[in-house]
Design a protein around this motif. Structure first.
Motif, PDB file in Angstrom:
ATOM      1  N   PHE A  10       0.825  -1.202   0.000  1.00 40.15           N
ATOM      2  CA  PHE A  10       0.000   0.000   0.000  1.00 40.15           C
ATOM      3  C   PHE A  10       0.865   1.261   0.000  1.00 40.15           C
ATOM      4  O   PHE A  10       1.997   1.258   0.504  1.00 40.15           O
ATOM      5  CB  PHE A  10      -0.899   0.031   1.246  1.00 40.15           C
ATOM      6  CG  PHE A  10      -1.997  -0.989   1.241  1.00 40.15           C
ATOM      7  CD1 PHE A  10      -3.280  -0.655   0.840  1.00 40.15           C
ATOM      8  CD2 PHE A  10      -1.751  -2.297   1.646  1.00 40.15           C
ATOM      9  CE1 PHE A  10      -4.295  -1.596   0.843  1.00 40.15           C
ATOM     10  CE2 PHE A  10      -2.756  -3.251   1.649  1.00 40.15           C
ATOM     11  CZ  PHE A  10      -4.036  -2.901   1.243  1.00 40.15           C
ATOM     12  N   GLU A  11       0.300   2.347  -0.522  1.00 34.01           N
ATOM     13  CA  GLU A  11       0.950   3.651  -0.465  1.00 34.01           C
ATOM     14  C   GLU A  11       0.515   4.354   0.812  1.00 34.01           C
ATOM     15  O   GLU A  11      -0.685   4.478   1.091  1.00 34.01           O
ATOM     16  CB  GLU A  11       0.576   4.493  -1.678  1.00 34.01           C
ATOM     17  CG  GLU A  11       1.297   5.827  -1.738  1.00 34.01           C
ATOM     18  CD  GLU A  11       0.938   6.619  -2.984  1.00 34.01           C
ATOM     19  OE1 GLU A  11       1.825   7.286  -3.536  1.00 34.01           O
ATOM     20  OE2 GLU A  11      -0.235   6.560  -3.402  1.00 34.01           O
ATOM     21  N   VAL A  12       1.479   4.818   1.599  1.00 30.11           N
ATOM     22  CA  VAL A  12       1.173   5.416   2.894  1.00 30.11           C
ATOM     23  C   VAL A  12       0.343   6.686   2.749  1.00 30.11           C
ATOM     24  O   VAL A  12      -0.631   6.903   3.484  1.00 30.11           O
ATOM     25  CB  VAL A  12       2.476   5.720   3.664  1.00 30.11           C
ATOM     26  CG1 VAL A  12       2.175   6.486   4.943  1.00 30.11           C
ATOM     27  CG2 VAL A  12       3.222   4.433   3.987  1.00 30.11           C
ATOM     28  N   GLN A  17      -3.958   0.594  -2.509  1.00 37.02           N
ATOM     29  CA  GLN A  17      -3.162  -0.606  -2.739  1.00 37.02           C
ATOM     30  C   GLN A  17      -2.420  -0.469  -4.057  1.00 37.02           C
ATOM     31  O   GLN A  17      -3.002  -0.127  -5.087  1.00 37.02           O
ATOM     32  CB  GLN A  17      -4.049  -1.842  -2.767  1.00 37.02           C
ATOM     33  CG  GLN A  17      -3.263  -3.132  -2.988  1.00 37.02           C
ATOM     34  CD  GLN A  17      -4.104  -4.375  -2.788  1.00 37.02           C
ATOM     35  OE1 GLN A  17      -4.930  -4.427  -1.884  1.00 37.02           O
ATOM     36  NE2 GLN A  17      -3.887  -5.377  -3.623  1.00 37.02           N
ATOM     37  N   LEU A  18      -1.122  -0.732  -4.009  1.00 31.09           N
ATOM     38  CA  LEU A  18      -0.289  -0.605  -5.194  1.00 31.09           C
ATOM     39  C   LEU A  18      -0.199  -1.908  -5.974  1.00 31.09           C
ATOM     40  O   LEU A  18      -0.262  -1.918  -7.195  1.00 31.09           O
ATOM     41  CB  LEU A  18       1.114  -0.144  -4.796  1.00 31.09           C
ATOM     42  CG  LEU A  18       1.201   1.201  -4.069  1.00 31.09           C
ATOM     43  CD1 LEU A  18       2.636   1.497  -3.669  1.00 31.09           C
ATOM     44  CD2 LEU A  18       0.653   2.315  -4.954  1.00 31.09           C
ATOM     45  N   MET A  19      -0.029  -3.017  -5.251  1.00 32.32           N
ATOM     46  CA  MET A  19       0.116  -4.306  -5.931  1.00 32.32           C
ATOM     47  C   MET A  19       0.021  -5.439  -4.928  1.00 32.32           C
ATOM     48  O   MET A  19      -0.006  -5.217  -3.709  1.00 32.32           O
ATOM     49  CB  MET A  19       1.454  -4.387  -6.667  1.00 32.32           C
ATOM     50  CG  MET A  19       2.668  -4.393  -5.742  1.00 32.32           C
ATOM     51  SD  MET A  19       4.230  -4.453  -6.648  1.00 32.32           S
ATOM     52  CE  MET A  19       4.256  -2.814  -7.385  1.00 32.32           C
TER      53      MET A  19
END
Length: 265
Positions: A10-12, A17-19
């Motif tokens: 995840f990106e903070v 969700q990134l991947m």
């Protein structure tokens, strides 16, 4: 078909969700379990993931993976050559400055379930070293927890000592020389107690030891300070005036705090 475990990235800043990260099917050797992502760590564009029950040749020998954060590509599949049955390599994992530290609490180089830790180069995937406790004994589970930062590796051994108080071992991650071991040697006896209770512990030279006693409501009912020389020490406390019940005894040494439950009858 098979269902594989995943780790989610995840990106903070946004919480998006990134991947999803999954182990490479080519490295599964027919084993689709392994508790992939039971332990994981991220640093400087790399993700390290443990799979402590992966059966690589031996049952539950364990393994670890390194992924690229940007692409999601699996860079390395790590399974030390000397793994054995129920080593649980990957039960703990940490990564810092391109070094992956991996715990294997079931390793038996010193004794049954004495434990070990491995250091790997995250770029090449090559093993740097294997760490063992200098006083490793049966069921120490050295490697059950691990952390690495700025070249220093700390390895937990929750089962260390015959009374299972636990210990932490500190290693220099560059020279890999042994360093300080911080033992949890704080004991209360007798417990339950009625008149007096003895506190046994190890003190560093010149350190100030503070003991506090709280009742079950969190109220402070006793506070004691003492300077100690280095070595084993015993402190006897009068608890005859305390009402029957459960109390919590805390012992503060330098930057370490330990708490134990005391029953007064």
């Amino acid at each position: 078909g098979y269902t594989f475990a995943k780790a989610h990235l995840f990106e903070v800043a946004t919480g998006n969700q990134l991947m999803e990260l999954q182990p490479d099917i080519l490295n599964l050797n027919g084993d689709v379990g392994g508790h992939f992502a039971d332990a994981l760590a991220i640093d400087n564009g790399l993700v390290a993931i443990g799979a402590p029950t992966r059966s690589v040749v031996w049952d539950n020998s364990g393994a670890a993976y390194v992924f690229n954060v940007t692409s999601g590509e699996q860079l390395h599949f790590i399974a030390p050559d000397d793994l054995w049955d129920r080593d649980y390599c990957g039960i703990s994992i940490s990564i810092d400055n391109q070094i992956v530290a991996i715990g294997a609490e079931g390793d038996d180089d010193n004794a049954w379930f004495s434990g070990a830790a491995y250091l790997y180069d995250a770029q090449s995937g090559n093993q740097i070293d294997k760490l063992l406790a200098s006083d490793g004994a049966e069921f120490d589970t050295f490697g059950n927890a691990i952390a690495i930062n700025a070249g220093v590796v700390v390895v937990g051994a929750k089962g260390d000592t015959s009374d299972h108080f636990g210990a932490a071992y500190v290693f220099d991650g560059i020279t890999l020389g042994s360093a300080d071991e911080i033992k949890n040697e704080f004991t209360l006896s007798p417990n339950p107690a009625s008149n007096r209770v003895s506190i046994d512990h190890l003190a560093l030279e010149g350190e100030i030891v503070a003991v506090k006693i709280h009742n079950s409501l969190g109220q402070l009912v006793g506070h004691f300070d003492q300077d100690y020389f280095k070595g084993a020490e015993q402190w006897s406390l009068d608890v005859s005036s305390y009402e029957s019940g459960i109390y919590f005894v805390s012992l503060q040494k330098s930057d370490r705090l330990e708490v134990k439950k005391l029953l007064i009858e």
